[in-house]
Motif scaffolding. Structure first.
Motif, mmCIF file in Angstrom:
data_model
loop_
_atom_site.group_PDB
_atom_site.id
_atom_site.type_symbol
_atom_site.label_atom_id
_atom_site.label_comp_id
_atom_site.label_asym_id
_atom_site.label_seq_id
_atom_site.Cartn_x
_atom_site.Cartn_y
_atom_site.Cartn_z
ATOM 1 N N LEU A 3 -14.603 43.472 -80.224
ATOM 2 C CA LEU A 3 -13.282 43.671 -79.628
ATOM 3 C C LEU A 3 -13.135 45.089 -79.080
ATOM 4 O O LEU A 3 -12.528 45.298 -78.026
ATOM 5 N N VAL A 4 -13.675 46.064 -79.802
ATOM 6 C CA VAL A 4 -13.634 47.451 -79.320
ATOM 7 C C VAL A 4 -14.410 47.569 -78.007
ATOM 8 O O VAL A 4 -13.942 48.168 -77.032
ATOM 9 N N ASP A 5 -15.597 46.964 -77.989
ATOM 10 C CA ASP A 5 -16.424 47.024 -76.776
ATOM 11 C C ASP A 5 -15.754 46.290 -75.620
ATOM 12 O O ASP A 5 -15.782 46.764 -74.473
ATOM 13 N N LEU A 6 -15.118 45.147 -75.906
ATOM 14 C CA LEU A 6 -14.424 44.394 -74.864
ATOM 15 C C LEU A 6 -13.307 45.225 -74.238
ATOM 16 O O LEU A 6 -13.169 45.292 -73.013
ATOM 17 N N SER A 7 -12.517 45.871 -75.077
ATOM 18 C CA SER A 7 -11.412 46.701 -74.572
ATOM 19 C C SER A 7 -11.929 47.843 -73.720
ATOM 20 O O SER A 7 -11.346 48.173 -72.673
ATOM 21 N N ARG A 8 -13.022 48.446 -74.151
ATOM 22 C CA ARG A 8 -13.595 49.563 -73.390
ATOM 23 C C ARG A 8 -14.089 49.085 -72.026
ATOM 24 O O ARG A 8 -13.864 49.737 -71.009
ATOM 25 N N ARG A 9 -14.757 47.929 -72.019
ATOM 26 C CA ARG A 9 -15.282 47.396 -70.755
ATOM 27 C C ARG A 9 -14.152 47.015 -69.797
ATOM 28 O O ARG A 9 -14.325 47.063 -68.574
ATOM 29 N N LEU A 10 -13.006 46.663 -70.339
ATOM 30 C CA LEU A 10 -11.859 46.296 -69.513
ATOM 31 C C LEU A 10 -10.950 47.491 -69.235
ATOM 32 O O LEU A 10 -9.825 47.330 -68.763
ATOM 33 N N TYR A 12 -9.271 49.269 -71.126
ATOM 34 C CA TYR A 12 -8.054 49.231 -71.950
ATOM 35 C C TYR A 12 -6.834 48.742 -71.162
ATOM 36 O O TYR A 12 -5.697 49.112 -71.458
ATOM 37 N N ASP A 13 -7.096 47.892 -70.188
ATOM 38 C CA ASP A 13 -6.027 47.282 -69.396
ATOM 39 C C ASP A 13 -5.435 46.126 -70.216
ATOM 40 O O ASP A 13 -6.110 45.127 -70.465
ATOM 41 N N GLU A 14 -4.161 46.250 -70.612
ATOM 42 C CA GLU A 14 -3.570 45.273 -71.517
ATOM 43 C C GLU A 14 -3.521 43.876 -70.915
ATOM 44 O O GLU A 14 -3.749 42.871 -71.612
ATOM 45 N N ALA A 15 -3.225 43.791 -69.632
ATOM 46 C CA ALA A 15 -3.179 42.478 -68.990
ATOM 47 C C ALA A 15 -4.556 41.823 -68.980
ATOM 48 O O ALA A 15 -4.691 40.615 -69.225
ATOM 49 N N ALA A 16 -5.585 42.616 -68.722
ATOM 50 C CA ALA A 16 -6.952 42.087 -68.714
ATOM 51 C C ALA A 16 -7.398 41.686 -70.111
ATOM 52 O O ALA A 16 -8.055 40.654 -70.299
ATOM 53 N N ILE A 17 -7.041 42.498 -71.105
ATOM 54 C CA ILE A 17 -7.392 42.173 -72.486
ATOM 55 C C ILE A 17 -6.715 40.869 -72.909
ATOM 56 O O ILE A 17 -7.325 40.002 -73.549
ATOM 57 N N GLU A 19 -5.941 38.456 -71.047
ATOM 58 C CA GLU A 19 -6.590 37.353 -70.331
ATOM 59 C C GLU A 19 -7.966 37.024 -70.910
ATOM 60 O O GLU A 19 -8.355 35.851 -71.015
ATOM 61 N N LYS A 20 -8.717 38.048 -71.341
ATOM 62 C CA LYS A 20 -10.128 37.846 -71.682
ATOM 63 C C LYS A 20 -10.420 37.783 -73.177
ATOM 64 O O LYS A 20 -11.406 37.168 -73.585
ATOM 65 N N SER A 21 -9.614 38.391 -73.989
ATOM 66 C CA SER A 21 -9.955 38.500 -75.412
ATOM 67 C C SER A 21 -9.847 37.151 -76.122
ATOM 68 O O SER A 21 -8.849 36.439 -75.963
ATOM 69 N N PRO A 22 -10.850 36.797 -76.929
ATOM 70 C CA PRO A 22 -10.770 35.563 -77.711
ATOM 71 C C PRO A 22 -9.841 35.718 -78.916
ATOM 72 O O PRO A 22 -9.466 34.731 -79.541
ATOM 73 N N PHE A 23 -9.490 36.944 -79.231
ATOM 74 C CA PHE A 23 -8.627 37.228 -80.378
ATOM 75 C C PHE A 23 -7.231 37.551 -79.854
ATOM 76 O O PHE A 23 -6.975 38.631 -79.348
ATOM 77 N N LEU A 24 -6.331 36.584 -79.959
ATOM 78 C CA LEU A 24 -4.977 36.754 -79.463
ATOM 79 C C LEU A 24 -4.033 36.039 -80.426
ATOM 80 O O LEU A 24 -4.034 34.810 -80.511
ATOM 81 N N ILE A 25 -3.262 36.817 -81.159
ATOM 82 C CA ILE A 25 -2.439 36.225 -82.205
ATOM 83 C C ILE A 25 -0.999 36.728 -82.123
ATOM 84 O O ILE A 25 -0.709 37.756 -81.511
ATOM 85 N N GLN A 26 -0.106 35.969 -82.747
ATOM 86 C CA GLN A 26 1.259 36.415 -83.021
ATOM 87 C C GLN A 26 1.365 36.610 -84.525
ATOM 88 O O GLN A 26 1.106 35.687 -85.292
ATOM 89 N N ASP A 27 1.737 37.811 -84.923
ATOM 90 C CA ASP A 27 1.602 38.239 -86.321
ATOM 91 C C ASP A 27 2.963 38.474 -86.960
ATOM 92 O O ASP A 27 3.782 39.219 -86.404
ATOM 93 N N PRO A 28 3.246 37.885 -88.118
ATOM 94 C CA PRO A 28 4.552 38.091 -88.757
ATOM 95 C C PRO A 28 4.784 39.515 -89.243
ATOM 96 O O PRO A 28 5.928 39.987 -89.237
ATOM 97 N N LEU A 29 3.738 40.223 -89.633
ATOM 98 C CA LEU A 29 3.899 41.596 -90.122
ATOM 99 C C LEU A 29 4.392 42.512 -89.001
ATOM 100 O O LEU A 29 5.430 43.181 -89.135
ATOM 101 N N LEU A 30 3.665 42.550 -87.891
ATOM 102 C CA LEU A 30 4.029 43.410 -86.772
ATOM 103 C C LEU A 30 5.409 43.044 -86.226
ATOM 104 O O LEU A 30 6.256 43.905 -85.970
#
Length: 223
Positions: A3-10, A12-17, A19-30
């Motif tokens: 995930l760190v490498d993916l963000s760096r390659r993108l 750190y564009d939030e819209a791109a992350i 779109e591309k990241s396999p890890f995308l969650i909605q979290d009750p803590l946050l």
């Protein structure tokens, strides 16, 4: 590291992350912390005589899924929702109780939460073998009491849960959690987190948030 490498390659564009990241969650803590922040911001705005309508809308927008989409009665709390899979992750952790902090659960949901909080899985008040509230189900298959989010007790998350328990009137449990926090720090000093059974400390042995929050919970005794 993927995930760190993916963000760096993108770049750190939030819209791109998103779109591309396999890890995308909605979290009750946050989301519970966000919701509580908006609640506090509303109170500040009202004190200053400001229009807080939009902030109240933000608060309502967050509490609705906490008691709806993320609510998982079988797990006794809110669950992390995997947006890629389109379903809850299905793991019982203390993060699922965090909506108590912001007033997210209905009264009925809060009672269901409390059933699980005050159970063997998260250390009952009369269970002197453990300290509450561990961040992961003590009966869970992935329990590892020395591994960050697999079972230790954290002072920072427990301070938030303490507020939530009081908000819904679970004062006896809240006081039990507070006493456990004080006992752990008296024994071990100010580590990052603690073993829920042995009470031993892990991580850095000079954590500023452990020390700062200890002042909060300990000074309640002298007010």
């Amino acid at each position: 590291m993927f995930l760190v490498d993916l963000s760096r390659r993108l770049n750190y564009d939030e819209a791109a992350i998103y779109e591309k990241s396999p890890f995308l969650i909605q979290d009750p803590l946050l989301n519970s912390i966000l919701c509580k922040s908006n609640e506090n911001l509303t109170e500040i705005g009202k004190t200053l005589g400001k229009d807080t309508g939009q902030i109240q809308e933000w608060y309502d927008q967050t509490t609705k899924p906490l008691r709806g989409k993320l609510w998982h009665a079988d797990h006794g709390g809110s669950d992390v929702f995997d947006l890629r899979a389109g379903e809850p992750i299905g793991t019982l952790t203390a993060a699922g109780f965090m909506p108590l902090l912001c007033g997210g659960p209905s009264a009925a949901q809060a009672k269901v939460m409390y059933k699980y909080i005050e159970s063997r899985a998260f250390c009952r008040m009369d269970d002197h073998r453990c300290f509450s509230i561990p961040n992961y189900n003590l009966d869970g298959d992935s329990l590892d009491t020395s591994n960050y989010w697999r079972g230790p007790v954290w002072i920072n998350t427990n301070c938030l849960l303490l507020q939530g328990l009081r908000r819904y009137g679970f004062h006896e449990k809240a006081e039990s959690v507070r006493r456990d926090m004080i006992t752990l720090i008296e024994r071990c000093g100010f580590p990052e987190y603690f073993d829920p059974y042995k009470g031993s400390g892990y991580g850095t042995d000079n954590s500023s948030w452990t020390a700062a929050l200890f002042l909060d919970v300990a000074l309640e005794e002298v007010k």
